[in-house]
Each structure stands twice: as structure tokens, then as C-alpha cells.
Design a protein around this motif. Structure first.
Motif, short mmCIF file in Angstrom:
data_model
loop_
_atom_site.label_atom_id
_atom_site.label_comp_id
_atom_site.label_asym_id
_atom_site.label_seq_id
_atom_site.Cartn_x
_atom_site.Cartn_y
_atom_site.Cartn_z
N ASP A 170 25.81 -22.90 63.05
CA ASP A 170 26.12 -21.48 62.87
C ASP A 170 26.90 -21.01 64.10
N LEU A 171 28.14 -20.59 63.89
CA LEU A 171 28.98 -20.16 65.01
C LEU A 171 28.40 -18.92 65.69
N ALA A 172 27.71 -18.07 64.93
CA ALA A 172 27.08 -16.89 65.53
C ALA A 172 25.97 -17.29 66.48
N GLU A 173 25.17 -18.28 66.09
CA GLU A 173 24.11 -18.75 66.97
C GLU A 173 24.68 -19.41 68.22
N VAL A 174 25.75 -20.16 68.06
CA VAL A 174 26.40 -20.79 69.20
C VAL A 174 26.90 -19.74 70.19
N ALA A 175 27.55 -18.69 69.66
CA ALA A 175 28.04 -17.62 70.52
C ALA A 175 26.89 -16.89 71.22
N SER A 176 25.78 -16.68 70.52
CA SER A 176 24.63 -16.00 71.13
C SER A 176 24.04 -16.83 72.26
N ARG A 177 23.95 -18.14 72.09
CA ARG A 177 23.45 -18.99 73.17
C ARG A 177 24.37 -18.93 74.39
N LEU B 43 27.22 -14.36 60.20
CA LEU B 43 26.95 -15.76 59.88
C LEU B 43 28.25 -16.50 59.55
N ALA B 44 28.44 -17.65 60.19
CA ALA B 44 29.62 -18.49 59.93
C ALA B 44 29.22 -19.93 60.21
N GLU C 201 33.89 -8.47 74.41
CA GLU C 201 33.49 -8.34 73.00
C GLU C 201 33.59 -9.70 72.33
N VAL C 202 32.47 -10.13 71.74
CA VAL C 202 32.38 -11.44 71.08
C VAL C 202 31.99 -11.20 69.63
N THR C 203 32.82 -11.64 68.70
CA THR C 203 32.55 -11.47 67.27
C THR C 203 32.75 -12.81 66.56
N THR C 204 31.99 -12.98 65.50
CA THR C 204 32.14 -14.15 64.63
C THR C 204 32.12 -13.67 63.19
N ALA D 286 35.92 -20.24 59.76
CA ALA D 286 35.03 -19.53 60.68
C ALA D 286 35.85 -19.10 61.88
N VAL D 287 35.70 -17.83 62.26
CA VAL D 287 36.54 -17.24 63.32
C VAL D 287 35.64 -16.73 64.43
N LEU D 288 35.95 -17.15 65.64
CA LEU D 288 35.30 -16.66 66.86
C LEU D 288 36.35 -15.95 67.69
#
Length: 413
Positions: free
Chosen positions: A268-275, A297-298, A330-333, A340-342
Motif C-alpha cells: 500500500d503506497l499510502a502505508e509506505v508514505a506514512s512510515r 489507498l493505492a 504535502e504528501v498525497t497518494t 498509483a501516484v505519490l
């Protein structure tokens, strides 16, 4: 005070993408085979038209020279019947008969030329179809060695460097090309073999000190009489050592797979960005940088450790190269159009558009303010681009209006 000059605008990106899929009619692509077919068929068609024109002119001249009647009636009345010359019927004077005979021969000449032309055009059409088909077949036979070279090159792209063309036949230009390609593959195979040996040796050299550090930390943590502060420090160091081990494993996996991710898992790219944000949050608070953005979610297929490295490098750069006051990151997914876009945006100094692409080169920084040791060694964006390419994606950087950058990572779902 003078107004601040407007920040430079990034130049337009090229619209052509070499990775675009083929159009709806791939057989209309102007391949060499199609061009050779048109060349062979066109040459035959031109030669046929010229030959037909010469035959037609010669036939017309021959008929014109023999157009005069072989005899004439000079006296008396003539009574004639004819099925082919309707004008020569009944009783005619000699002058009327001679004129009717001349007109009949002109009509017969015209009909003969028209019949010759129509039959010749039909024959030319049939022969042209045969010529184009024969030219297509011959072009395919002549270009078959190129097809073999192309198929071998595609297999090599699939990381199979053991393939060789080994083209048989006359010692012509195509065989010379195939032999040169085989020699290049030999050199590439030797280079990749040496790289794999180096990766194996580096793997051992990198794992050993990390394993020793982990063992020492675990031994100290197992001591019940150790102070609480030391135990807390040991746990932090152990977690950092474990993450370093995971990162080394991921990088070695990337090198062994020749820049292709072989073992893929749902990430999940969102989880990766959160970590990644959790690891940088303390540094951001110390610098007064606000972290914001919504992460949807991505889920993609890839290596979680390497994908986390992309997000961490981008977020670290966004925090470290920011403005002294009232800065934000600002970090968005999100998932859109099968990708999937980060996106990582930040305030910061104005970045010239012509220097954006240089930021992805190893050890390249923007002007002298990027030489401080607390801002890294200039490899973060290079690693991020390599990992994105290994996952079949891409990373783009664009200057943000007012200063800072917008980093956009797209990965296939």
C-alpha cells in the motif's frame, strides 16, 4: 521594496513517449518490409505502364498507316450488304461507297485500340497484384535475418544474456550485423557476470558488520542489570540496525535482479508514505516544517522496503531543503487511470527549470547550499529514480510556483 521576480516556469515536456503502446492498426506501421513491397510493386507498376504505353502507341501507328482502303470504286453503282459496316448498305455511288468504307475502317481501328487498351489494363492489374504479393514475400525473405536479430534482442531484454543470433548464410551486411551483435552480447554477459560476483561479495561484506552489531545489541539488551536509558537506546539502535539490514537486502535484491523486481508483494503506497513520514516527523518539527496531505489507498505489486526508500528520500529532501519559517510538506497518494501516484510538494527556494533534471544525477546538488553534510551526499533522488524504474514507474520533478518542488511518482497498479 522591489517586487520579487516571478519564478521561472518549467519548459514543456515532450509529448512523445517511447513506451506508448501500438496504435489500433499496427499493420499500417511503415515497416521496412512494407516500404520494400511498395518499392518493388511500384517499380513494376511504372515499368508496366511504360510498356503498355509503348505498345499502344506502336499499335495505333500501325493501324493508322494501314488505315487507307486497299481499293476504290471509280465507276458505276455498287450494291453492297455488310454486317460489320452498317453504313455500307444498299445501292451507293462510288464516292459514297469509298467514304463509307473509310469511316468503317476508322471505327474498326478505334474498337481494336479500345479492346487492346482494356485487355492490357486488366492484365496489368492482375500482374501488379502478383508483383506486390511477390515483392512482399521476397522482402520478408530478405529481412528474415533482421527478424531473427529482433527476436534475440527481445529475449535479451528479458534478462537472458545467453541468447545468440548465430546467423547462417552468405557473408553479407546482415551477417556482419548479427556477428557484431553477438560480440556485444558476449561482452555484456561477461560484464553482468562480473557484476553478479561483485554483488555476492558486497552482500557478504555488508551483512557481516550488521549481523555483528545486532548480536552485540541483543547481548546487551539481555542483561537485566542494564539501566533503563541504555535499554531504550539499545532498542532504538536495534530497530535502526534491523531497518539497515532490510535496506541492504532490498538494494542487493535490486542489483541481483538487474534492475528488475523479481519478488513482488502487495504494498500500500499510502502505508509506505506514512512510515516515511513517521521517520522524518521529528526532524520536521525541529525545523518548524508542517506535514500535511491526504493519503488514499493505492496498492501495487513491488518491494515494500525499496518503495519506502523512495518516499523517505523525497520527504527528507522536502524537509531539509525548505524555507526557514512557515514551511510545509504535502504528501498525497491516490490511484488513478491504472496507476498509483505519490506526490510530494514542498515550499523552498526557487529552483530554475533548467536545473531540475540535474537533481536526479548522482552527487549533483542545486547550487552551494546543498553541500552541507546534514543534507545528505546527493544520492537520494538517484536511488528514488532507480527504484521507480525497477518497478516499471517513473518520477518527475517540477518547479513549484513561489519556490520549492513538486515530485510526482507514478507506479503501475
Amino acid at each position: 521594496m522591489p517586487a520579487n521576480p516571478a519564478p521561472p516556469v518549467a519548459p514543456p515536456k515532450p509529448t512523445w513517449d517511447p513506451g506508448q503502446p501500438e496504435g489500433p492498426f499496427p499493420w499500417l506501421r511503415p515497416t521496412i518490409r512494407i516500404r520494400l513491397t511498395l518499392l518493388y510493386g511500384g517499380m513494376f507498376l511504372i515499368a508496366g505502364i511504360l510498356l503498355l504505353s509503348i505498345i499502344y502507341l506502336l499499335a495505333a501507328q500501325a493501324l493508322r498507316e494501314g488505315n487507307a482502303p486497299p481499293f476504290q470504286i471509280v465507276g458505276g453503282e455498287v450494291k453492297v450488304t455488310s454486317s460489320t459496316c452498317p453504313g455500307v448498305v444498299g445501292q451507293l455511288t462510288p464516292s459514297e461507297f469509298n467514304a463509307a468504307i473509310g469511316q468503317c475502317m476508322l471505327e474498326q481501328r478505334r474498337h481494336a485500340l479500345d479492346d487492346l487498351l482494356s485487355r492490357s489494363l486488366m492484365a496489368l492489374l492482375g500482374l501488379s497484384i502478383i508483383a506486390f504479393a511477390f515483392g512482399y514475400a521476397m522482402a520478408g525473405r530478405v529481412l528474415s535475418p533482421l527478424g531473427k536479430i529482433t527476436r534475440t534482442a527481445r529475449r535479451v531484454v528479458g534478462s537472458d544474456l545467453t541468447r545468440r543470433i548465430e546467423l547462417d548464410g552468405p557473408d553479407d551486411e546482415l551477417k556482419e550485423l548479427a556477428d557484431t551483435f553477438d560480440e556485444m552480447l558476449d561482452r555484456l554477459e561477461r560484464a553482468f557476470t562480473a557484476q553478479q560476483r561483485f554483488v555476492a561479495n558486497a552482500s557478504h561484506e555488508l551483512r557481516t558488520p550488521l549481523a555483528i552489531n545486532r548480536t552485540l545489541l541483543e547481548v546487551h539488551l539481555s542483561d537485566p542489570g542494564a539501566p533503563i536509558e541504555l535499554q531504550q537506546l539499545g532498542k532504538t539502535l536495534l530497530a535502526t540496525n534491523e531497518r539497515s539490514e532490510q535496506l541492504v537486502e532490498g538494494l542487493l535484491l535490486l542489483a541481483r535482479s538487474e534492475n528488475q523486481i523479481v519478488e513482488r508483494k502487495p504494498v500500500d503506497l499510502a502505508e509506505v508514505a506514512s512510515r516515511a513520514l513517521d521517520q522524518v516527523r521529528g526532524e520536521a518539527e525541529a525545523k518548524g516544517v508542517e506535514i500535511r496531505g491526504e493519503r488514499a489507498l493505492a496498492v501495487i505489486q513491488g518491494n515494500g522496503v525499496l518503495l519506502e526508500r523512495i518516499a523517505l528520500n523525497l520527504v527528507q529532501n522536502a524537509v531539509r531543503y525548505n524555507v526557514p519559517e512557515d514551511g510545509w510538506v504535502e504528501v498525497t497518494t491516490e490511484a488513478q487511470h491504472g496507476q498509483a501516484v505519490l506526490v510530494v510538494s514542498n515550499t523552498g527556494p526557487v529552483v530554475p527549470a533548467y536545473e531540475v533534471d540535474n537533481l536526479f544525477e548522482p552527487f549533483r546538488r542545486l547550487r552551494t547550499e546543498r553541500t552541507n553534510s546534514d543534507k545528505g551526499v546527493g544520492l537520494g533522488l538517484s536511488i528514488a529514480r532507480s527504484v521507480a524504474r525497477a518497478h516499471g514507474g517513473r518520477i518527475q520533478a517540477m518547479p513549484r510556483e513561489g519556490g520549492g518542488l513538486v515530485m510526482r511518482v507514478t507506479l503501475p497498479l
